[in-house]
Design an enzyme around this catalytic site. Structure first.
Site, short mmCIF file in Angstrom:
data_model
loop_
_atom_site.label_atom_id
_atom_site.label_comp_id
_atom_site.label_asym_id
_atom_site.label_seq_id
_atom_site.Cartn_x
_atom_site.Cartn_y
_atom_site.Cartn_z
N ASN A 190 1.74 17.16 9.10
CA ASN A 190 0.78 16.24 9.71
C ASN A 190 -0.60 16.60 9.17
OD1 ASN A 190 -0.91 14.72 11.28
ND2 ASN A 190 -0.44 15.79 13.21
N LYS A 215 -3.35 15.11 9.61
CA LYS A 215 -4.44 14.71 10.50
C LYS A 215 -5.51 13.97 9.67
CE LYS A 215 -3.05 18.40 13.53
NZ LYS A 215 -3.38 19.38 14.57
N HIS A 219 0.86 12.28 19.68
CA HIS A 219 0.29 13.60 19.36
C HIS A 219 -0.76 13.94 20.41
CE1 HIS A 219 -1.83 16.80 17.32
NE2 HIS A 219 -0.76 16.95 16.56
N GLU A 234 -3.59 15.09 20.18
CA GLU A 234 -4.96 14.64 19.84
C GLU A 234 -5.14 13.16 20.16
OE1 GLU A 234 -4.83 16.24 15.86
OE2 GLU A 234 -4.74 18.25 16.73
N GLU A 281 5.08 20.48 20.84
CA GLU A 281 3.83 21.09 20.39
C GLU A 281 3.01 21.53 21.60
OE1 GLU A 281 2.72 19.80 16.16
OE2 GLU A 281 1.85 18.33 17.52
N GLY A 324 -3.62 24.61 16.17
CA GLY A 324 -4.87 24.98 15.51
C GLY A 324 -5.49 26.26 16.03
N SER A 357 0.48 26.11 15.02
CA SER A 357 0.21 27.33 14.26
C SER A 357 1.43 27.86 13.51
CB SER A 357 -0.39 28.41 15.17
OG SER A 357 -1.63 27.96 15.70
P1 13P Z 1 -1.47 23.35 13.39
O1 13P Z 1 -0.27 23.62 12.52
O2 13P Z 1 -2.75 23.24 12.60
O3 13P Z 1 -1.56 24.29 14.55
O4 13P Z 1 -1.27 21.88 14.00
C1 13P Z 1 -0.07 21.56 14.62
C2 13P Z 1 -0.05 20.10 14.85
O5 13P Z 1 -0.76 19.58 15.66
C3 13P Z 1 0.89 19.30 14.04
O6 13P Z 1 1.00 18.02 14.54
#
Ligand code: 13P
Length: 262
Positions: free
Chosen positions: A12, A14, A104, A106, A174, A180, A220
């Site tokens: 992903n 983003k 997601h 976010e 997740e 992150g 992560s």
């Molecule tokens: P990270 O791998 O940067 O922690 O993000 C995970 C994520 O949100 C994947 O959709």
């Protein structure tokens, strides 16, 4: 039943990489995996670039016969109409996009997407032949109040309402606190929640769906921890954010099979 599910490593991106950077990364990733004699049939790889990159990446993958899937990061719950700024599943399907991330954290946090919206988007994806990658996970507050599994289990139950037993879906666990943060869940904790999510699939869609559906862990994930997640029976892959933006790192994550047991 883990042996019947092909692992899926999903990147992903983003809101990172314009369409030129996207093409460069996909090419380099393909070369890196070929250089390492990666067995492409053993692990499915899907990238989820921003909308403006999709056409370029799709054209490249098609022309060079690169064995990666392409997904979008979101879609509208509507097919068309007066919804400024939104992208329909119909448009994605026309571009041969195979899957789409839905719910997601976010999107839930910054765009107020609740479980109803996530369920509607899941229906929209399935209607247009896209595999929904349904994301669920608890915040650190939820974790303290309800434990790890209650919130993601509830989110998945709502998302799966009205989904047919034979629909192809992917579920991504997740934990929001792990995204992150550099602080991944432990493999044991992730396994525990992923097993409970598979139980939800079993209750809602039946045994065949529960055995066939890939449940991913995200938050992560790195080349140094992927193998420990992949050893767990109910974790069938990973949804990778930051680690999917670096060729060598993502290539090493895809090749987790080479370092299982380390
Ligand atoms: P990270 O791998 O940067 O922690 O993000 C995970 C994520 O949100 C994947 O959709």
């Amino acid at each position: 039943m883990g042996m019947t599910r092909t692992p899926l490593i999903a990147g992903n991106w983003k809101m990172n990489l314009d369409h030129l950077q996207a093409v460069a990364l996909v090419q380099k990733l393909h070369w890196s995996l070929k250089d390492a004699s990666h067995e492409f049939d053993d692990v499915d790889v899907t990238v989820f670039p921003p909308f403006t990159d999709l056409r370029s990446v799709q054209t490249l993958i098609d022309a060079d016969k690169i064995p990666f899937g392409i997904g979008a990061q979101d879609l509208s719950e509507h097919d068309s109409g007066a919804y400024t700024g939104e992208i329909s599943g119909e448009f994605l399907a026309k571009l041969n996009i195979g899957s789409v991330i839905i719910g997601h954290s976010e999107r839930r946090e910054y765009h107020a997407e609740d479980d109803r919206v996530v369920a509607a988007k899941t229906q929209a994806a399935l209607k247009h032949g896209l595999v929904p990658v349904i994301c669920v996970g608890e915040t650190s507050e939820d974790l303290e109040k309800f434990g790890a599994s209650a919130v993601p289990v509830g989110q998945l139950e709502t998302a799966l309402e009205n989904v047919n037993a034979d629909a192809e879906i992917v579920v991504a666990y997740e934990p929001v606190w792990a995204i992150g943060s550099g602080q991944a869940a432990t493999p044991e904790q992730a396994q525990d929640v992923c097993q409970k999510l598979r139980d939800v699939i079993r209750a809602k869609l039946g045994n065949a769906a529960a055995d066939a559906t890939r449940v991913l862990y995200g938050g992560s994930v790195k080349s140094s921890n992927i193998a420990s997640f992949m050893r767990e029976p109910d974790i069938d892959g990973a949804l990778v954010g930051g680690g999917s933006l670096k060729v060598d790192e993502f290539s090493a994550i895809v090749r987790f099979g080479k370092h299982v047991g380390v």
